[in-house]
Each structure stands twice: as structure tokens, then as C-alpha cells.
Write an enzyme that holds these catalytic residues in place. Structure first.
Site, PDB file in Angstrom:
ATOM      1  N   HIS B 241       0.862  -1.173   0.000  1.00  0.00           N
ATOM      2  CA  HIS B 241       0.000   0.000   0.000  1.00  0.00           C
ATOM      3  C   HIS B 241       0.901   1.227   0.000  1.00  0.00           C
ATOM      4  O   HIS B 241       1.844   1.301   0.784  1.00  0.00           O
ATOM      5  CB  HIS B 241      -0.899  -0.014   1.241  1.00  0.00           C
ATOM      6  CG  HIS B 241      -2.021   0.974   1.190  1.00  0.00           C
ATOM      7  ND1 HIS B 241      -1.808   2.317   1.269  1.00  0.00           N
ATOM      8  CD2 HIS B 241      -3.361   0.808   1.053  1.00  0.00           C
ATOM      9  CE1 HIS B 241      -2.979   2.943   1.187  1.00  0.00           C
ATOM     10  NE2 HIS B 241      -3.935   2.046   1.048  1.00  0.00           N
ATOM     11  N   ARG B 261      -6.573  10.592  -0.022  1.00  0.00           N
ATOM     12  CA  ARG B 261      -6.403  11.120  -1.376  1.00  0.00           C
ATOM     13  C   ARG B 261      -7.743  11.236  -2.082  1.00  0.00           C
ATOM     14  O   ARG B 261      -7.991  12.194  -2.815  1.00  0.00           O
ATOM     15  CB  ARG B 261      -5.430  10.236  -2.160  1.00  0.00           C
ATOM     16  CG  ARG B 261      -3.975  10.481  -1.759  1.00  0.00           C
ATOM     17  CD  ARG B 261      -3.037   9.425  -2.346  1.00  0.00           C
ATOM     18  NE  ARG B 261      -3.155   8.143  -1.648  1.00  0.00           N
ATOM     19  CZ  ARG B 261      -3.068   6.956  -2.224  1.00  0.00           C
ATOM     20  NH1 ARG B 261      -2.854   6.881  -3.522  1.00  0.00           N
ATOM     21  NH2 ARG B 261      -3.181   5.849  -1.515  1.00  0.00           N
TER      22      ARG B 261
END
Ligand code: SF4
Ligand code: SF4
Ligand code: FES
Ligand code: FES
Lengths: 281, 612, 283
Positions: B241, B261
């Protein structure tokens, strides 16, 4: 850097005592890190529970300097003393060292009738407004660390009440069901008569320890108590119900819907310890 | 230490589900609702499984926010994100069924965030063309597991908490029909007999040093299935990740949700540049913004602007961060900056990302509404796993089923964020049905070979009888160090060979490990019994990585930096054959023409339309 | 280390099938392992509440100096004595619209009047917490052992009566109306017309604080909207609930501030009435 002494209670159902471990302090560590370091070096068989190390699973509950806390969310630099005690949760039976038997809570979970929605919209789905679910969403944050159950004096200091008292975690659950905009079951009599809502004297320790900062007392328990007043103690509300011919579920009717009754498992067949009326075993 | 059959407790069920995360619970609910006696085995307490850590959301083409969305777009996104290595049928079922599964959760009491008209709100996530993730702030996994837990509680599933499974037992003709494990509180061995077994054990991250996974993720299911003779596919495809915490050291690896994000956060290097604009791969160029202005506009309006490169699939972002840090443009603690503070208001951040806010505040002393976060890649997810039949989740061992992270194929070489939670409920249910059908079709009782059980129990107890020997903690730490440095995000042949060598040494050391104390809740012993799984999985990952001589998705080879179309056509299958561990390329199932057609308009950036 | 199971005689409800009486962990016989000053907060509560009660008792029994009237060109009444409805209120009566109707009551009017605010605060969820912790030691602080052997909480008489709190709320709201009227009347300076003095200000602030405290009440929050399950169907009540919620979160602070200010208001009126200080007229 300086040293710190971790004084950890170790033992099992036959007794135990404090063991002191001296370690260097490391910047940015939480209590669980220190416990892990002790496991990796000084005491490989030191028992403790943990999973996520991020305050998300609610496994690492213990009492740090006498305060029920998550070990993974208690930073060492917030503890003022050079000697720190860690003890297992006091309210639950001991398994070993910092690990306790929390099955009490899983039994309680089986006493509460599950979510039962009404009919969906014609397209088969449900509609809910955000304002209608804000309150229940707060309660869904619960990570089941059972710290509130541990700190609650009703069962912490009075073992017998475990027979009559579900505890704050489950009041939170009851509140989340009761305030769910789609749910159709009225669990108030169950809360009052079977799950011991009246035992809570709203002294707020549950709120103080909740790592998810759920306002357990203000937002769950007191509103529940007020809802129970509506259904059981307020004469005007009673009159209103009579006039509008609204039926109130009796405790037996609601309890009949609980998983423990509908779909019993081994947990519900616990040796019922021959409980007599006085709660003596 | 000798173990007799009397020392082993026996329990019998129709269906045994190993693992109590999303997939396990969903499978158990399905099989129990069919009236079969069902047990779920948790490695820790009930409701603590790693699913609670999932933050961002569950991907389902509900079309609540963008009505253009449909299963075909979701399918296409998934397969493109997976670099075409996905099992097409799994990806199709997943995309088609995810919406129903999400709505079903809602009918079971889950409270997803809402749109203004009272439907489930969906959020943007990396690699998803439309806002598609049903979510609850940044604690979607918790909501999901609690909902499934409550449902499972209400249908009467037997739950065995804190049980570790050591071996899948097979009968004389090779059908899986039981499992041997022990319960951690007392160390008591338990033999579970079952007509059908569902593996839902989750991930493997604990073999790496910096991982978002909890201690449970030791790859037990992968190892159990492998030793029971099941086929494993694409074990080299491990996802790192892109955004894990990098500081303080003690929480390094802890996940920072992609939701940051999705909700407006941007990645910056130490020169304050949005470096992701320099790393847009050809495959995604047509639909990715070219300028910062366009990227920022996209958050409000997906029609006139293209998506921000900060939300490229995870493998791309992870590699980009890695490259920036290597080039000396990293943050002080060896990551990059993830900034949402300067881009959104504090109220917005606290409402959308409450647990990120408190995680950084409480653990790192960083207020993310004021300062940027420092983030870097962390070992997160295993795309590969047990080879299963898409429709029934059956493995190649009769009676053994697998769902969730332990099953391979669904995500190809790289998983899109949000697709794991939907994977759990779609294939959890299918595994439940598959196992129930299988169990119903079996007459009589099952009969595992008891000698397998006693033998396994004896092996498990061996560390107690060794007076001298290494502590399992040491071996584990060395394994993590080895995997982190040699089989990390960028791999090369020489390092992989070295890793294989180290793993075999570690195996040797593990077989001589010793533990003190009793069997009652002894974490050292528990770890000792986890080591074989971690070592087996590490070896599978390394061998797969050696043989896949290309870079694809989560698997990046320094010595073969680009994808090889030949490798796009094969799964690397690992299995135990006559006592030897083999790795073989085998062709992927062929995608039907009508699905292939969905990828033809790739260059136009047009989304496929749903035909009614 | 088996915790003893005391007989509390609890009979309400049926027992839940849990095992009790199993050994617990941790050191035996220690009241708490807390090292901080956990006793401070209950000690402060006891001190402040006791002082208040002592002062209120004195003020209530005094039976005079509770009204500053026309001789001093003022119209200030102590909140302890308002609405002044008892026999001895003759001096106030002329200027007070509520008049005397409890003429059967020959003792200090405060003894009659204070029942309402006392009952309201006694059954208030916050004060319950405060006195259960400090006076009753049940528990004194979190993680500190309960001071009593057995415990039934609010399940039985008399504590089950705490559930009538909302009726005290209704009465308290009426009292607030009266006290607000008193504050308005304090703008009237007999013989001098309309004006504003320190006394006026004190009565106004006092009334305002009591309103905020009362509105922030948990029962009020419940009745205004909390009892609903679908806010979106009742936008007005939702708005009330939403406005009350942040106040409710500060209910504790409001409880203390309003309590102390009531006492100060009485003290001020008492000092002026007894001629010790002069009520300064601002305009
Ligand atoms: S407020 Fe009630 S539930 Fe919470 S700790 Fe106190 S007594 Fe227990
Ligand atoms: S309500 Fe809070 S303290 Fe209680 S179990 Fe849940 S998270 Fe823990
Ligand atoms: S380890 Fe999960 S909450 Fe502490
Ligand atoms: S006045 Fe405190 S709760 Fe009602």
C-alpha cells in the site's frame, strides 16, 4: 535516555503477583510496544492480547496505572511516573497475565433482539437521511474493547450484578438499535427489566474510558433512560398510549426475539451455575 | 511429548469456517441460513478480525453518485487495475453482485454515509473511474464486521474464539473433512470434523517488517491449503500500500487510508512538488489529469476534468513513492508527504477522516488538519492465493473452499482499493453456498485420519521439549528483516535467490526453536506455531517472484522492469506434487469476447455503457 | 481470590445466563492502583455542595432580607424567595403580580419555594452523578472501588423516583418564567421610573443562567427531539434538539455556574436588603 520500570501483574486463576521489568525508554513508543519488547527479551510467555496496534480492534485492553486503557493507544510519554503498573481488566475472570475471559460480553450480545427493519421502498432498497443516522453512527464506532464494561462499578465492584446487567457497551448497542430509523422492535422493557438499565447511576466512568470517545452516558444511556421513562414511568405518556391504543411490548415478548432464545448456541448453554432467586451460586 | 487421541477434544459440524473476518462470517451466515450446523473459528476474539482495519470503503457499482456507473465499468476498472491477470469470471461476478451484497448489509443494519436523497454515498478511490465506494467515514471495515457479526450472532453460529488451526485433515480419498487446532487460553487441542471447510483466513503481511497487517495475518490459510494439496496461484503478487505511516518507528507500516487522497489529499516530495504527475503510465494517460489545475477540478466535476494521478492504482503510486525516496526527495523519516491540511478545511477533514485524525494525533502527535503526514509503502495485501472455482469458491481439494484474501485470482496482479471488502461479501457468500451444497450432497459422517491429528499435535508441542534453542521471536524478526529487504517492493533475481537461501535456514532454525512455560495462553508458543505458516508463505512468494520474470502490478522486478505479454497469459501455479514444491505457468481462463470488447475503447477513455 | 458474591437481594428481572464468581486477576484488596489525584474532584464537589446547602439553609430559614422594596427605590427579590406566595410575603405582594395564595404557609416562604429547584437539581442527571460519586462514593472515581457492599442503582425505591425528573423540569421552567419576571420588574425603580442597577444586572444574569441550565437538561433534550427516531420527518423539533445538544454537552458547567450564581444573587439581595451595601444605580 532514561529507564522505566514496568510493573506487570502476572498470574492466573490460582493467583499471581507483580513482576518488575526495567527497560530503556524509546521515543514515540506506546505501552504495547514496551510489552512486546518485554515479550521478545525478558519474558517470552507474558500473555497479552492485541491485534491491530492502532486502536481499531479493541483487543489490547488492560489497566495502566489503575486506569482502564488500550495499551496500543497509550503513549509512554503521557505517563508521568517512572514506574508504571499494568494489570488485567479487573471485572472479568482472569485467564493469564493480562488476558481475561471476556465471554460475559458475548453472552450479553445474545440477549438483544437483532436489527429488524420495516418494509423497504418499492425498489427493494432503503432510504435514510444522514441526520437520521448521525446518532447511531456514533454508537457504531464502538470497537468492543469492553473497557467501559470493565470500569463500570455496577459489575466491577458487585459480581452478582452480572446476572442482571448488560453494561454500557450494550446500552450503546440498544441505543443504536432504538435510534436506527429503520428498526421496528421496541426494546425498552427489555432494557429496563432484563438488561438492568436502572442499575446505571450515570456516573460516567464508561464515557471517561471509551477510546472511541463515544459519549456513552450523555448520548446513549441517558436518552435510553428517558425513553424508558416514556414507556414506564411517565403517567402522561402512559395516558397518551392508552388513548391512542398503542401496545407496548412486554419484556417476555421482546426477549423471545433475542438470539439466545431464537438460535441458541453453546454460549447460551453455559452452566447456569444453579442461580437461585437471590443471585447466589 | 506424546499426544493421545484422548487428549484431543472433538467437535462436529456440517460446515466449518476458518476465519472470522468478512468473508468467513458471510460464508457462515449463508450456510447457517440453509439450516446447516456451522462453526466459525476465530484466531483472536470474535469481531476483531483484520477486516476492522479496512478504512476507505466497499466498492460496488450502485450508481448512486454517478448514474453512469455500472458493473461493466467496475469490471473493467478491476481487470485493468489487476494488469489483466485477473480471473475474468471472478471479476465479473464480483462487479455484478457487489451492489446487492452492499444493500444486503444495509438491510442487516449497517449505516453507510448518505447522499442527499437518502441513498448510500460513494467516494472516489484509486483506479475506480467513478465514485464507487460505499463507506462510513474511514471505518467501513468496522461497520461491515460488526454488521456481519450481529447477523451471525442472530442466526446461531457456533463461534470458537482464540483457536489456531494447525492442519486441514483429509480422509483416505483426499477429501478435506476436518481440521486440527488448539485453543489459546488453555492450549487444549481440538479436532473439528466437518463435511465442508471454508478457508477465510486473510492475509500474510506478518512476514514483512513494515506491514499494515495485524499479528493474525500469518498466512495460515495459504499454508493450510498448500499442505492439503491445493493449487496456489500468483503468490508473487503482494500489494504494498503506498501510504503507511513511517513515523514513529513503532507504528511504521500502519495504514493511512486511500480515502485521504480520495477526499482531496495530495502527495508531495521534499521539494513540495506533486510528483505523481511525472509517473503516469501509458495505460492510464488518457484518463489522468495533466495539470494540477485539472486534477483539482476533477474532485468537483468528473465530467469535464480527468482524475488526479494521486489516485492511480496502488502499485503505481507505491513505486513512485519508492522512486522519489531513492532519488533523495523524501521526507525526514524516509517517506513522502501527504498533504490534506492545506487543501481542505479542518471540519471537513475531521468529519470525513475521523480515525486518521485521531490516529496521527494520538500516535505521532501530528495534527493532520494543520500539517502534512509522512507516508511510505507498507506491505498490505496478498493478491495471489488458493486457486478457486469462481462460482463455487471450491479449491482443488474436494471439500475445501476458500474466500477473501486467502483466495487468489480475483484481483490479478494488483488490487484496487475498496475491492477487498466487496470481494469478502461476494465470495464469502458464494463460498457459503458452495460449501453448503457440497455438505448437503455428502451422506453419512466424515472420517478424518486421526493419526494426522495426533502427529500434528505432537509436532506443535515439540518446542516445549527442547531445552535449548532459539526464541521464536528472534526467528520471526529475522524472517521479517529478510522479506523486507530481499522480497520487498522492488525485486531482483540475486536477492530472491538469497532470500530462498535464508528462508531455508530460517526453517531449519524454526524446527529447533524452543519455548518455555505452559500451554495456557503462551504467546511464545503461539508464535512458534505460526512460524511454519509464515515460512511456507514466504517461500511461495519468493519462488513465484523468481519465476515471474517481468514486472506486473504488485510484482516489480528490477531486472525485468516491464511487463511481458507472454506472462500476461499465465498464472504461476504452485503445488505440492509427490512431496516436491513445484511452480508452473498455466494459462489463464480465456475471457469471453463480449468482455474483451470492454477493453477495446481503452484509448478513448470512454466508459462502457450498460445495455438494458 | 474468588470474589465473594454478596446477597443483594436483587429480584428484578430474570437472571442472564452468565457464570459468576470466577477468580479475577490483579492484586487483591487494593482499592485502586491509580496514582493521580482522583480524590480531588469528589472532594471539591463535597465542599462546594455542602457550602451551598449550608448557605441556602441559612438563607431559607432567615425569613427576612430577601426583598429590596420601595423604601430603597428598588424592586429586587431573592430567587430563593420567588415566587413569594406565602403568608409572610405581604411586603412583596403589592408589587408582585403573582400575589399570595399559599396563605396557609406561615414559615419562611423559601422553605416552600425551594422544593422545586431543589427537586430539579436533586434529580438532575448531572447532580446525580456528582453526589453519587462524592457523597455516596459509588464509585468515588473511575477504577476506584465502590464504598458499598451491595448495589442496586436506581432500580428500587427511593432512587427509582429519579425517573420523575421531567416533571421537575416542567416546574423549573415555570419558575424560570417567574424569575424572568422578577428580572424585568427589577428595571422598575419605584418613585424613579425605569432604570438599571447592579441589582438589575444580577437578577438578569441569574435568570439567563437558569434558563440556559434548564434548557440544557437531558430530559429537555429528549422531549424536544431526542425521543424521535426520524429527525428528517420533524424538522422543527430536530432544530430544537440540535440547538440544545451543544448546551447539553456543557450541562455540568452550567449546573455549577447557575448554582453558584443563584447563591450570589441571593447574597447580593440580602446584603442590600439588610443595608450592608448599597445597590449602585448605573443609569
Ligand atoms: S455511567 Fe452507568 S454504565 Fe457508565 S460506568 Fe457509570 S454506572 Fe456504568
Ligand atoms: S463503548 Fe467505547 S469503551 Fe465501550 S466497548 Fe465500545 S469502544 Fe470500548
Ligand atoms: S491492538 Fe487493536 S486496539 Fe489495541
Ligand atoms: S437538569 Fe440536569 S439533567 Fe435535567
Amino acid at each position: 535516555m532514561t529507564e522505566v520500570t514496568m510493573s506487570i501483574w502476572r498470574g492466573d486463576s490460582s493467583g499471581g503477583s507483580f513482576f518488575d521489568y526495567n527497560l530503556e525508554r524509546v521515543e514515540g513508543e506506546v505501552v504495547l510496544d514496551v510489552v512486546h519488547r518485554i515479550q521478545a527479551t525478558l519474558a517470552p510467555d507474558l500473555a497479552c492480547r492485541w491485534n491491530c496496534k492502532a486502536g481499531k480492534c479493541g483487543s489490547c485492553s488492560a489497566e495502566i496505572d489503575g486506569k482502564p486503557s488500550l495499551m496500543c493507544m497509550t503513549r509512554m510519554d503521557t505517563l508521568p511516573n517512572d514506574k508504571i503498573t499494568i494489570t488485567p481488566m479487573k471485572t472479568f475472570p482472569i485467564i493469564r497475565d493480562l488476558v481475561t475471559d471476556v465471554s460475559f460480553n458475548y453472552v450479553m450480545a445474545r440477549q438483544i433482539p437483532p436489527f429488524t427493519p420495516g418494509d423497504p421502498e418499492p425498489d427493494g432498497t432503503y432510504r435514510m437521511q444522514q441526520v437520521d443516522i448521525d446518532r447511531a453512527q456514533e454508537f457504531h464506532k464502538c470497537i468492543e474493547c469492553f473497557l467501559c464494561q470493565d470500569v463500570c462499578h455496577v459489575i466491577r465492584d458487585h459480581e452478582v450484578n452480572k446476572l442482571y446487567y448488560a453494561g454500557p457497551r450494550f446500552f450503546v448497542r440498544l441505543a443504536s438499535l432504538d435510534m436506527h430509523p429503520l428498526d421496528t422492535v421496541d426494546r425498552r422493557e427489555l432494557a429496563r427489566q432484563h438488561l438492568g438499565l436502572g442499575f446505571c447511576n450515570i456516573t460516567k466512568c464508561c464515557t471517561e474510558v471509551c477510546p472511541e470517545h463515544i459519549k456513552i452516558t450523555d448520548n446513549a444511556i441517558i436518552p435510553l433512560k428517558e425513553r424508558v421513562v416514556d414507556s414506564s414511568y411517565d403517567p402522561i405518556a402512559w395516558l397518551g398510549r392508552k388513548i391512542r391504543r398503542k401496545v407496548k411490548y412486554t419484556v417476555d415478548q421482546v426477549y423471545a426475539l433475542a438470539p439466545a432464545q431464537v438460535a441458541p448456541t453453546a454460549l447460551d448453554r453455559l452452566p447456569a451455575t444453579a442461580i437461585d432467586d437471590e443471585g447466589k451460586s | 511429548m506424546d499426544v493421545n487421541t484422548e487428549d484431543i477434544l472433538t467437535q462436529s459440524f456440517d460446515v466449518l469456517v476458518i476465519g472470522a473476518g468478512g468473508a468467513g462470517l458471510r460464508a457462515a451466515i449463508e450456510s447457517r441460513s440453509r439450516g446447516l450446523s456451522t462453526a466459525v473459528i476465530c484466531k483472536s476474539l470474535y469481531g476483531k478480525a483484520h477486516t476492522v482495519m479496512a478504512e476507505g470503503g466497499v466498492a460496488a457499482a450502485l450508481g448512486n453518485v454517478y448514474s453512469e456507473d455500472n458493473w461493466k465499468v467496475h469490471f473493467r476498472d478491476t481487470v485493468r487495475g489487476g494488469k489483466m491477470l485477473n480471473n475474468w469470471r471472478m471479476a465479473q461476478l464480483h462487479a455484478q453482485e457487489a451492489p446487492d451484497r452492499v444493500l444486503e448489509l444495509e438491510a442487516w443494519g449497517a449505516l453507510f454515509d448518505r447522499t442527499d436523497d437518502g441513498r448510500i454515498l460513494q467516494r472516489d478511490f484509486g483506479g475506480h473511474r467513478y465514485a464507487r465506494l460505499a463507506h462510513v467515514g474511514d471505518r467501513t471495515g468496522l461497520e461491515m464486521i460488526r454488521t456481519l457479526q450481529n447477523k451471525a450472532t442472530s442466526v446461531g453460529i457456533e463461534v470458537f474464539m482464540e483457536h489456531k488451526i494447525l492442519r486441514i485433515l483429509v480422509d483416505a480419498s483426499g477429501n478435506a473433512c476436518g481440521a486440527l487446532g488448539y485453543t489459546r487460553p488453555s492450549g487444549q487441542f481440538v479436532l473439528f470434523k466437518a463435511k465442508a471447510i471454508v478457508l477465510a483466513t486473510g492475509g500474510i503481511g506478518r512476514s514483512w517488517k513494515y506491514t499494515s497487517n495485524s499479528w493474525e495475518s500469518t498466512g495460515d490459510g495459504h499454508a493450510l491449503a498448500f499442505s492439503a494439496g491445493a493449487d496456489m496461484i500468483d503468490m508473487e503478487c503482494v500489494q504494498f500500500h503506498p501510504t503507511g505511516m513511517v513515523w514513529p518507528l513503532s507504528v511504521r507500516g500502519l495504514l493511512v487510508t486511500e480515502g485521504v487522497r480520495g477526499d482531496g489529499g495530495a502527495l508531495l516530495n521534499s521539494e513540495n512538488q506533486r510528483f505523481m504527475f511525472n509517473y503516469i503510465p501509458e495505460m492510464f494517460r488518457a484518463e489522468t489529469a495533466e495539470t494540477e489545475e485539472e486534477a483539482d477540478r476533477w474532485y468537483e466535476d468528473h465530467a469535464s476534468a480527468r482524475r488526479t494521478p494521486d489516485l492511480l492504482p496502488r502499485d503505481e503510486v507505491a513505486r513512485a513513492i519508492n522512486a522519489e525516496v531513492k532519488a533523495g526527495r523524501g521526507s525526514p523519516h524516509g517517506g513522502v508527504f501527504l498533504d490534506i491540511a492545506s487543501r481542505r478545511t479542518p471540519e471537513y477533514i475531521k468529519r470525513r477522516l475521523p480515525s486518521m485524525y485521531s490516529q496521527f494525533l494520538e500516535l505521532a502527535g501530528v495534527d493532520i488538519t494543520q500539517e502534512p503526514m509522512e507516508v511510505g509503502p507498507t506491505c498490505h495485501y496478498m493478491m495471489g492465493g488458493v486457486r478457486v472455482d469462481a462460482d463455487t469458491a471450491a479449491t482443488t481439494v474436494p471439500g475445501l473452499f476458500a474466500a477473501g484474501e486467502v483466495a487468489g485470482g480475483m484481483h490479478g496482479a494488483n488490487r484496487l482499493g475498496g475491492n477487498s471488502l466487496s470481494d469478502l461479501i461476494v465470495f464469502g457468500r458464494r463460498a457459503g453456498i458452495g460449501a453448503a451444497d457440497y455438505a448437503e450432497g455428502l451422506a453419512g459422517t466424515v472420517d478424518p485420519e486421526v493419526s494426522q491429528a495426533t502427529e500434528t499435535a505432537k509436532e506443535a508441542l515439540a518446542p516445549f521439549s527442547r531445552e535449548t534453542g532459539e526464541s521464536p521471536y528472534r526467528i520471526h524478526a529475522d524472517l521479517q528483516e529478510c522479506m523486507q529487504t530481499l522480497v520487498g517492493i522492488i525485486r531482483t533475481e540475486s536477492e530472491l535467490l538469497q532470500a530462498l537461501d535464508e528462508i531455508s535456514k530460517l526453517k531449519e532454525r524454526a524446527s529447533k526453536a524452543s519455548v518455555q512455560g505452559g500451554r495456557e495462553y503462551n504467546p511464545a508458543w503461539n508464535l512458534a506455531t505460526d512460524l511454519p505458516s509464515m515460512l511456507a508463505v514466504s517461500e511461495m512468494v519468493t519462488r513465484g517472484a523468481l519465476d515471474r520474470k517481468e514486472s506486473r502490478g504488485g510484482h516489480t522486478r528490477d531486472d525485468y522492469p516491464s511487463p511481458d505479454p507472454e506472462f500476461a497469459k499465465v498464472n504461476l501455479v504452485q503445488r505440492m506434487q509427490d512431496g516436491t514444491h513445484t511452480v508452473q505457468p498455466e494459462p489463464l481462463p480465456e475471457m469471453p469476447e463480449e468482455l474483451k470488447a470492454l477493453f477495446e475503447d481503452d484509448h478513448t477513455g470512454q466508459a462502457p455503457k450498460e445495455d438494458h | 481470590m474468588v470474589s465473594t458474591v454478596e446477597d443483594t437481594g436483587v429480584k428484578s428481572g430474570t437472571a442472564i445466563p452468565v457464570e459468576i464468581g470466577k477468580p479475577r486477576g490483579g492484586p487483591e484488596g487494593r482499592r485502586t492502583l491509580r496514582q493521580d489525584r482522583w480524590w480531588l474532584s469528589p472532594a471539591v464537589t463535597v465542599t462546594v455542595l455542602t457550602s451551598f446547602i449550608a448557605y441556602a439553609t441559612f438563607a431559607a430559614f432567615q425569613g427576612r432580607y430577601y426583598y429590596v422594596g420601595a423604601q430603597q427605590h428598588r424592586n429586587l427579590i431573592s430567587p430563593f424567595y420567588s415566587p413569594c406566595i406565602a403568608n409572610s410575603c405581604q411586603r412583596v405582594a403589592g408589587s408582585h403580580p403573582l400575589g399570595i395564595w399559599a396563605s396557609f404557609w406561615n414559615f419562611s416562604p423559601a422553605l416552600l419555594i425551594l422544593i422545586v429547584p431543589l427537586g430539579f437539581r436533586l434529580t438532575c442527571y448531572y447532580y446525580r452523578k456528582a453526589y453519587y460519586r462524592s457523597f455516596w462514593q459509588s464509585p468515588p472515581a473511575c477504577g476506584v472501588a465502590d464504598g458499598h457492599k451491595s448495589y442496586t442503582g436506581e432500580t428500587r425505591f427511593p432512587l427509582i423516583l429519579q425517573n420523575i425528573h421531567r416533571y421537575f423540569l416542567y416546574l423549573a421552567l415555570l419558575f424560570n418564567v417567574v424569575l424572568t419576571m422578577d428580572a424585568v420588574l427589577a428595571f422598575n425603580f419605584p418613585g424613579q421610573g425605569i432604570g438599571f442597577s447592579v441589582g438589575t444586572l444580577v437578577l438578569c444574569v441569574n435568570a439567563a443562567l437558569l434558563w440556559i441550565y434548564t434548557v440544557s437538561c437531558h430530559a429537555c433534550r429528549h422531549l424536544c427531539g431526542g425521543q424521535l427516531n426520524k429527525f428528517s420527518k420533524h424538522p422543527i423539533r430536530y432544530r430544537f434538539w440540535k440547538a440544545i445538544t451543544p448546551l447539553n454537552a456543557r450541562h455540568m458547567q452550567l449546573a455549577w455556574v447557575s448554582l453558584i450564581f443563584v447563591a450570589l444573587t441571593d447574597l447580593y439581595v440580602r446584603l442590600v436588603a439588610s443595608g450592608i451595601i448599597h445597590d449602585y444605580k448605573i443609569f
